[in-house]
Scaffold this motif. Structure first.
Motif, PDB file in Angstrom:
ATOM      1  N   ALA A 180     -11.966  -2.043  13.868  1.00 55.36           N
ATOM      2  CA  ALA A 180     -12.434  -1.398  15.090  1.00 55.36           C
ATOM      3  C   ALA A 180     -13.165  -0.091  14.792  1.00 55.36           C
ATOM      4  CB  ALA A 180     -11.254  -1.136  16.013  1.00 55.36           C
ATOM      5  N   GLY A 181     -13.462   0.165  13.510  1.00 51.35           N
ATOM      6  CA  GLY A 181     -14.169   1.386  13.136  1.00 51.35           C
ATOM      7  C   GLY A 181     -13.278   2.579  12.900  1.00 51.35           C
ATOM      8  N   GLY A 182     -11.965   2.359  12.845  1.00 52.36           N
ATOM      9  CA  GLY A 182     -11.012   3.455  12.674  1.00 52.36           C
ATOM     10  C   GLY A 182     -10.502   3.572  11.251  1.00 52.36           C
ATOM     11  N   PRO A 183      -9.423   4.335  11.061  1.00 50.38           N
ATOM     12  CA  PRO A 183      -8.846   4.512   9.728  1.00 50.38           C
ATOM     13  C   PRO A 183      -8.399   3.172   9.134  1.00 50.38           C
ATOM     14  CG  PRO A 183      -7.870   6.053  11.297  1.00 50.38           C
ATOM     15  CD  PRO A 183      -8.681   5.082  12.083  1.00 50.38           C
ATOM     16  N   SER A 184      -8.590   3.025   7.860  1.00 52.92           N
ATOM     17  CA  SER A 184      -8.203   1.776   7.200  1.00 52.92           C
ATOM     18  C   SER A 184      -6.769   1.805   6.693  1.00 52.92           C
ATOM     19  CB  SER A 184      -9.156   1.470   6.047  1.00 52.92           C
ATOM     20  OG  SER A 184      -9.118   2.512   5.088  1.00 52.92           O
ATOM     21  N   SER A 185      -6.135   2.988   6.670  1.00 49.68           N
ATOM     22  CA  SER A 185      -4.758   3.096   6.188  1.00 49.68           C
ATOM     23  C   SER A 185      -4.214   4.481   6.511  1.00 49.68           C
ATOM     24  CB  SER A 185      -4.697   2.874   4.673  1.00 49.68           C
ATOM     25  OG  SER A 185      -5.289   3.981   3.995  1.00 49.68           O
ATOM     26  N   ILE A 186      -2.939   4.652   6.257  1.00 48.43           N
ATOM     27  CA  ILE A 186      -2.329   5.970   6.410  1.00 48.43           C
ATOM     28  C   ILE A 186      -3.021   6.966   5.469  1.00 48.43           C
ATOM     29  CG2 ILE A 186      -0.203   7.309   6.047  1.00 48.43           C
ATOM     30  CD1 ILE A 186       1.316   4.743   6.919  1.00 48.43           C
ATOM     31  N   LEU A 187      -3.391   6.511   4.281  1.00 51.31           N
ATOM     32  CA  LEU A 187      -4.022   7.396   3.304  1.00 51.31           C
ATOM     33  C   LEU A 187      -5.391   7.882   3.742  1.00 51.31           C
ATOM     34  CD1 LEU A 187      -3.040   5.558  -0.006  1.00 51.31           C
ATOM     35  CD2 LEU A 187      -2.019   7.621   0.967  1.00 51.31           C
ATOM     36  N   THR A 188      -6.132   7.086   4.509  1.00 54.73           N
ATOM     37  CA  THR A 188      -7.472   7.490   4.960  1.00 54.73           C
ATOM     38  C   THR A 188      -7.453   8.103   6.364  1.00 54.73           C
ATOM     39  OG1 THR A 188      -8.005   5.331   5.902  1.00 54.73           O
ATOM     40  CG2 THR A 188      -8.563   5.696   3.571  1.00 54.73           C
ATOM     41  N   CYS A 189      -6.311   8.069   7.007  1.00 49.85           N
ATOM     42  CA  CYS A 189      -6.210   8.504   8.397  1.00 49.85           C
ATOM     43  C   CYS A 189      -6.670   9.939   8.610  1.00 49.85           C
ATOM     44  CB  CYS A 189      -4.770   8.320   8.873  1.00 49.85           C
ATOM     45  SG  CYS A 189      -4.477   8.793  10.591  1.00 49.85           S
ATOM     46  N   LYS A 190      -6.130  10.891   7.867  1.00 52.29           N
ATOM     47  CA  LYS A 190      -6.450  12.306   8.072  1.00 52.29           C
ATOM     48  C   LYS A 190      -7.952  12.551   7.922  1.00 52.29           C
ATOM     49  CE  LYS A 190      -5.683  16.906   6.195  1.00 52.29           C
ATOM     50  NZ  LYS A 190      -5.055  17.677   5.124  1.00 52.29           N
ATOM     51  N   SER A 191      -8.550  12.015   6.888  1.00 45.26           N
ATOM     52  CA  SER A 191      -9.981  12.271   6.659  1.00 45.26           C
ATOM     53  C   SER A 191     -10.850  11.577   7.701  1.00 45.26           C
ATOM     54  CB  SER A 191     -10.388  11.860   5.248  1.00 45.26           C
ATOM     55  OG  SER A 191     -10.217  10.472   5.066  1.00 45.26           O
ATOM     56  N   TRP A 192     -10.379  10.451   8.267  1.00 43.37           N
ATOM     57  CA  TRP A 192     -11.157   9.765   9.292  1.00 43.37           C
ATOM     58  C   TRP A 192     -11.287  10.652  10.537  1.00 43.37           C
ATOM     59  CZ3 TRP A 192     -10.314   7.990  14.305  1.00 43.37           C
ATOM     60  CH2 TRP A 192     -11.284   7.130  14.806  1.00 43.37           C
ATOM     61  N   GLU A 204       6.770  14.471  13.479  1.00 38.41           N
ATOM     62  CA  GLU A 204       6.896  14.432  14.937  1.00 38.41           C
ATOM     63  C   GLU A 204       5.634  14.909  15.651  1.00 38.41           C
ATOM     64  OE1 GLU A 204       9.431  12.728  16.031  1.00 38.41           O
ATOM     65  OE2 GLU A 204      10.135  12.658  13.960  1.00 38.41           O
ATOM     66  N   HIS A 205       4.683  15.461  14.901  1.00 38.56           N
ATOM     67  CA  HIS A 205       3.408  15.928  15.473  1.00 38.56           C
ATOM     68  C   HIS A 205       2.270  15.524  14.543  1.00 38.56           C
ATOM     69  CE1 HIS A 205       6.441  18.691  17.174  1.00 38.56           C
ATOM     70  NE2 HIS A 205       5.781  18.419  18.275  1.00 38.56           N
ATOM     71  N   ASN A 206       2.249  14.271  14.129  1.00 34.64           N
ATOM     72  CA  ASN A 206       1.271  13.822  13.145  1.00 34.64           C
ATOM     73  C   ASN A 206       0.870  12.385  13.454  1.00 34.64           C
ATOM     74  OD1 ASN A 206      -0.233  13.156  10.931  1.00 34.64           O
ATOM     75  ND2 ASN A 206       1.350  13.643   9.417  1.00 34.64           N
ATOM     76  N   ILE A 207      -0.352  12.213  13.879  1.00 38.84           N
ATOM     77  CA  ILE A 207      -0.855  10.886  14.224  1.00 38.84           C
ATOM     78  C   ILE A 207      -0.958   9.982  12.979  1.00 38.84           C
ATOM     79  CG2 ILE A 207      -3.336  11.355  14.016  1.00 38.84           C
ATOM     80  CD1 ILE A 207      -3.623  10.083  16.812  1.00 38.84           C
ATOM     81  N   CYS A 208      -0.976  10.587  11.793  1.00 37.67           N
ATOM     82  CA  CYS A 208      -1.078   9.845  10.524  1.00 37.67           C
ATOM     83  C   CYS A 208       0.262   9.748   9.793  1.00 37.67           C
ATOM     84  CB  CYS A 208      -2.109  10.513   9.619  1.00 37.67           C
ATOM     85  SG  CYS A 208      -3.755  10.654  10.335  1.00 37.67           S
ATOM     86  N   SER A 209       1.340   9.989  10.472  1.00 35.75           N
ATOM     87  CA  SER A 209       2.673  10.043   9.886  1.00 35.75           C
ATOM     88  C   SER A 209       3.112   8.723   9.242  1.00 35.75           C
ATOM     89  CB  SER A 209       3.649  10.425  11.007  1.00 35.75           C
ATOM     90  OG  SER A 209       4.931   9.965  10.769  1.00 35.75           O
ATOM     91  N   ARG A 210       3.700   8.822   8.063  1.00 32.49           N
ATOM     92  CA  ARG A 210       4.301   7.635   7.426  1.00 32.49           C
ATOM     93  C   ARG A 210       5.548   7.183   8.197  1.00 32.49           C
ATOM     94  NH1 ARG A 210       1.988   7.003   2.396  1.00 32.49           N
ATOM     95  NH2 ARG A 210       1.281   8.936   1.463  1.00 32.49           N
ATOM     96  N   LYS A 211       6.218   8.109   8.845  1.00 31.40           N
ATOM     97  CA  LYS A 211       7.445   7.786   9.564  1.00 31.40           C
ATOM     98  C   LYS A 211       7.172   6.845  10.734  1.00 31.40           C
ATOM     99  CE  LYS A 211      11.253   9.882  12.136  1.00 31.40           C
ATOM    100  NZ  LYS A 211      11.872  11.140  12.580  1.00 31.40           N
ATOM    101  N   HIS A 212       6.059   7.006  11.420  1.00 38.25           N
ATOM    102  CA  HIS A 212       5.809   6.237  12.638  1.00 38.25           C
ATOM    103  C   HIS A 212       4.756   5.146  12.500  1.00 38.25           C
ATOM    104  CE1 HIS A 212       8.496   8.799  14.860  1.00 38.25           C
ATOM    105  NE2 HIS A 212       7.907   9.846  14.326  1.00 38.25           N
ATOM    106  N   ASN A 213       3.881   5.219  11.517  1.00 38.35           N
ATOM    107  CA  ASN A 213       2.906   4.158  11.266  1.00 38.35           C
ATOM    108  C   ASN A 213       3.500   3.187  10.256  1.00 38.35           C
ATOM    109  OD1 ASN A 213       0.163   4.841  12.543  1.00 38.35           O
ATOM    110  ND2 ASN A 213       0.770   6.795  11.628  1.00 38.35           N
TER     111      ASN A 213
END
Length: 130
Positions: free
Chosen positions: A117-129, A99-108
């Motif tokens: 667009a130069g952003g994260p390529s997946s949920i797995l790379t999201c946090k490190s991006w 509920e407070h995670n932009i990289c959440s599996r629940k919502h992505n």
């Protein structure tokens, strides 16, 4: 995410919303930064690249990147603003605090990808991006 290079219709829709809400105030410089809802709230794959792109077609919408500084000159003084994207604190591993995670599996969705667009390529790379 679509592309960082939005088409004219995307910019027209954005301008109509922004100027429709703020009217004449939108005719003044807006120094902006991305918040979690610009990425999609609980997600990372919504229209944030287009908001950055809009900076290059409207001189009053100032958001040329996720991190930048801007000097503004006023009568008798100068101010330098430093803008940072603090969404890194809401970027966690996919199964943590959905509920407070932009990289959440629940919502992505499983195929979420903003690499074009130069952003994260997946949920797995999201946090490190971030």
């Amino acid at each position: 995410c679509r592309s960082a290079h939005a088409d004219g219709l995307t910019f027209q829709e954005f301008a109509a919303g922004w100027q429709g809400i703020y009217g004449g105030l939108a005719n003044k410089p807006w120094i902006s930064c991305l918040g979690n809802h610009d990425y999609g709230g609980w997600m990372f794959n919504h229209g944030w690249p287009q908001q950055i792109g809009y900076s290059f077609v409207n001189k009053n919408w100032i958001l040329p990147g996720r991190y930048y500084s801007k000097v503004m000159y006023h009568d008798g003084f100068t101010v330098e603003y430093f803008i940072i994207d603090s969404n890194a604190w809401d970027a966690k591993d996919g199964d943590i605090d959905p509920e407070h995670n932009i990289c959440s599996r629940k919502h992505n969705h499983a195929g979420a990808n903003c690499a074009a667009a130069g952003g994260p390529s997946s949920i797995l790379t999201c946090k490190s991006w971030f």
